[in-house]
Enzyme design. Structure first.
Site, PDB file in Angstrom:
ATOM      1  N   CYS A 112      69.131  26.457 -17.597  1.00  0.00           N
ATOM      2  CA  CYS A 112      69.570  27.552 -16.736  1.00  0.00           C
ATOM      3  C   CYS A 112      70.498  26.893 -15.734  1.00  0.00           C
ATOM      4  CB  CYS A 112      68.402  28.230 -16.041  1.00  0.00           C
ATOM      5  SG  CYS A 112      68.931  29.564 -14.947  1.00  0.00           S
ATOM      6  N   CYS A 115      70.065  28.377 -11.796  1.00  0.00           N
ATOM      7  CA  CYS A 115      68.777  28.400 -11.089  1.00  0.00           C
ATOM      8  C   CYS A 115      67.695  27.871 -12.018  1.00  0.00           C
ATOM      9  CB  CYS A 115      68.457  29.781 -10.527  1.00  0.00           C
ATOM     10  SG  CYS A 115      68.592  31.142 -11.699  1.00  0.00           S
ATOM     11  N   SER A 116      66.691  28.681 -12.367  1.00  0.00           N
ATOM     12  CA  SER A 116      65.623  28.164 -13.226  1.00  0.00           C
ATOM     13  C   SER A 116      65.001  29.271 -14.058  1.00  0.00           C
ATOM     14  CB  SER A 116      64.548  27.474 -12.381  1.00  0.00           C
ATOM     15  OG  SER A 116      64.042  28.364 -11.395  1.00  0.00           O
ATOM     16  N   CYS A 117      65.823  30.145 -14.643  1.00  0.00           N
ATOM     17  CA  CYS A 117      65.312  31.207 -15.511  1.00  0.00           C
ATOM     18  C   CYS A 117      64.547  30.573 -16.667  1.00  0.00           C
ATOM     19  CB  CYS A 117      66.466  32.051 -16.039  1.00  0.00           C
ATOM     20  SG  CYS A 117      67.365  32.935 -14.747  1.00  0.00           S
TER      21      CYS A 117
END
Length: 223
Positions: A112, A115-117
């Protein structure tokens, strides 16, 4: 397609910064810690449990079933979200998931970039390295080198596809089924599936790997 092709869709990570709710949660956590109501070490242990054990076991069950049931594999690749939901794994961060099957010619890896999906229902909480700026930036540019740093060296003629998760689409990698597992039950196959293989930075364990871990008394951790 070359090894550093970035196959994720253009997207707007509308939660690349903390939301109001996330800010409030962090403020509350700090306040409770300051007053001695919660122990940061205990909280970290709980988070690690969900990050490394509870969540990834769901994904391992999905992969093991796909390995052992061709019709489920076909369904998983055609309509991942529905196939996963049929096993009871649904919820926030799992509304739209796509399964990517590794083959002897193509290796998939997930990132991602903003961000941190991450697909929480099948992989739990994202590990710290997945959220790091170094991984998010480098795996798109030099995937082969990054994978080698994880201990995964792939043949030069293998295509590496990098998929960019978004707030609207998340991915789970179905690693190749290890050799020497013909006739294994889904329950036995599940023990070979580790979290990192479902992100694409490692392969699934071989039977020898799993045996060595058991002999060492470590068991199989989903890392």
């Amino acid at each position: 397609m070359t090894e550093d092709d970035h196959t994720g869709q253009d997207h707007d990570h509308d939660h690349s910064h903390l939301t109001e709710t996330e800010s409030r949660v962090r403020a509350l956590e700090s306040l409770l810690t300051e007053k001695g109501y919660i122990d940061p070490k205990t909280l970290e242990t709980i988070l690690q449990t969900y990050e490394e054990q509870v969540g990834p076991r769901n994904g391992a069950k999905v992969v093991a079933r796909a390995w052992s049931d061709p019709s489920f594999m076909e369904w998983l690749l055609r309509d991942t979200t529905a196939a996963i939901a049929s096993m009871g794994y649904t919820g926030r961060q799992g509304e739209h998931i796509v399964a990517l099957a590794n083959t002897s010619r193509v290796h998939n890896v997930v990132v991602c970039t903003l961000c941190s999906c991450y697909p929480w229902p099948v992989l739990g909480l994202p590990p710290s390295w997945y959220k790091s700026s170094a991984y998010r930036a480098r795996v798109v540019i030099e995937p082969r080198k990054v994978l080698a740093e994880f201990g995964l060296t792939l043949p030069d003629d293998m295509t590496i596809r990098v998929w960019d998760s978004t707030s609207e689409m998340r991915y789970i990698v179905v690693p190749m089924r290890p050799a020497g597992t013909d006739g294994w039950s889904a329950q036995d196959l599940e023990k070979l599936v580790i979290r990192d293989s479902m992100v694409g930075v490692r392969q699934a364990l071989t039977p020898a790997d799993a045996s060595a871990a058991r002999a060492a008394g470590k068991g199989v951790r989903h890392v």
